[in-house]
Write a protein that holds these residues in place. Structure first.
Motif: not given
Length: 86
Positions: A62, A71, A65-66
């Motif tokens: 994670l 972000t 991750k977007d």
């Protein structure tokens, strides 16, 4: 048990959203989204507790991750440093 720091969370996210996101990588023990003491508004970061192996897998998967156009910053939480009293 590991505590995971989660930063840069969109302000529209709920504890259940974070629980679901991290739950895909193992058993989530707890989720705490941090609020401002004075206003009660979400501050954009929080903490997730998971079993050690699950936590490492979640951090790996994670971090970066977007989520909702932001972000995520995900890493192992560090102990809080003492701050001088005002």
């Amino acid at each position: 048990m590991k505590s995971i720091y989660v930063g840069n969370i969109p302000f529209s996210v709920t504890e259940n959203d974070i629980r679901d996101l991290f739950g895909a990588h193992g058993r989530v023990v707890s989720v705490k989204l941090v609020e401002d003491r004075e206003t009660g508004r979400f501050r954009g970061f929080g903490f997730v507790e998971m079993d050690d192996a699950d936590a490492l897998a979640a951090i790996e998967a994670l971090d970066g991750k977007d989520m909702g156009g932001r972000t995520l910053k995900v890493n192992e939480a560090r102990p809080r440093e003492p701050r001088p009293r005002r």
